[in-house]
Scaffold this active site. Structure first.
Site, PDB file in Angstrom:
ATOM      1  CB  CYS A  58      -2.067   3.879   9.278  1.00  0.00           C
ATOM      2  SG  CYS A  58      -3.421   4.435  10.352  1.00  0.00           S
TER       3      CYS A  58
ATOM      4  NE  ARG B  64      -3.805   0.213   2.268  1.00  0.00           N
ATOM      5  CZ  ARG B  64      -4.525   0.658   3.290  1.00  0.00           C
ATOM      6  NH1 ARG B  64      -4.504  -0.001   4.441  1.00  0.00           N
ATOM      7  NH2 ARG B  64      -5.259   1.742   3.176  1.00  0.00           N
TER       8      ARG B  64
END
Length: 275
Positions: free
Chosen positions: A235, A180
């Site tokens: 995050c 990611r």
């Protein structure tokens, strides 16, 4: 460790009147699952706090997928759970470490200095055959004299300044898995990649089968970082960055902030660049 407590320690403290236990179990795939599991069994005295209903505000245009809750509402819920600034507080989730860490960070943000995460979570607790109950505890309402610690929270404007001015006294730490971070895959957010200039320290590398790695190993994880600089962890939505926040603190880093909006907030601004 300063912020992580083992099961035996919590077991010994179970009957202390000054202890408050918070059940933070949650499933992103099944948002009601945590509450259902709480009703089926939990640590004695535990009060349930839901990630999306209690530890976050509803998602809006900006602020990310799990924005900061309205503080007055969150504090009222803490007071209803019998929590004030003097209580010993232990939070747990199923064993992921992230949901309990989010709660822990939030209490620290309000100036609470006696809050911990139960190492191993609920799964390890029941594997050890320690006591659980279906009884819902009620506590006398308290008055929480909080003092917000702004140095623990990074704003979008602050992160933008780090990116645009290439500030070298602050380090952006992306806590998501490498795929990611690199933008190879993005299963949740509308855009893939990371905030420009960020480095990747996947949060799950700070745990080993539900248990937080010891402080010395956390120091090894972050040995290439200058502790004199300010660390800003993020995050996808400000949840799984919380274990990295705790890990950095355990490793001895003093200046650590959580960007609670995280990548999902960053990409909500069309002019923000992505790597």
């Amino acid at each position: 460790m300063k912020y992580i407590k083992d099961q035996e320690w919590v077991l010994e403290c179970l009957n202390e009147s000054n202890l408050r236990i918070i059940d933070c179990r949650f499933s992103l795939a099944e948002p009601e699952k945590g509450k259902q599991e709480y009703l089926q069994g939990h640590l004695p005295g535990a009060v349930f706090f839901d990630l999306e209903k209690d530890l976050s505000s509803p998602k809006q245009t900006y602020g990310g997928r799990h924005p900061m809750p309205v503080l007055e509402e969150f504090i009222s819920k803490l007071e209803n759970a019998g929590i004030d600034e003097n209580k010993l507080v232990v939070a747990y989730d199923f064993g992921e470490g992230a949901y309990a860490a989010r709660f822990c960070w939030m209490l620290q943000y309000l100036g609470h200095g006696n809050v911990y995460v139960l190492d191993g979570g609920y799964k390890s607790w029941i594997e050890a055959s320690y006591p659980v109950t279906k009884e819902i505890s009620a506590f006398e309402k308290t008055k929480f004299h909080f003092k917000v610690q702004p140095e623990l929270l990074a704003t979008t404007d602050e992160v933008k300044e780090v990116v645009e001015k290439h500030l070298n006294n602050k380090i952006l730490i992306d806590s998501r898995e490498e795929k990611r971070f690199l933008g190879i895959e993005e299963p949740i957010d509308k855009k893939a990649g990371h905030i420009p200039g960020a480095i990747n320290k996947p949060w799950m590398e700070g745990l080993n089968e539900r248990y937080y790695k010891p402080a010395e190993i956390q120091k090894q994880r972050f040995k290439n970082l200058d502790p004199a600089k300010e660390m800003i962890v993020y995050c996808g939505s400000g949840v799984t960055a919380a274990p990295n926040y705790l890990a950095l603190k355990e490793a001895g880093f003093e200046k650590v902030k959580l960007y609670i909006g995280s990548f999902s907030d960053w990409i909500s601004y069309e002019d923000n660049k992505i790597e």
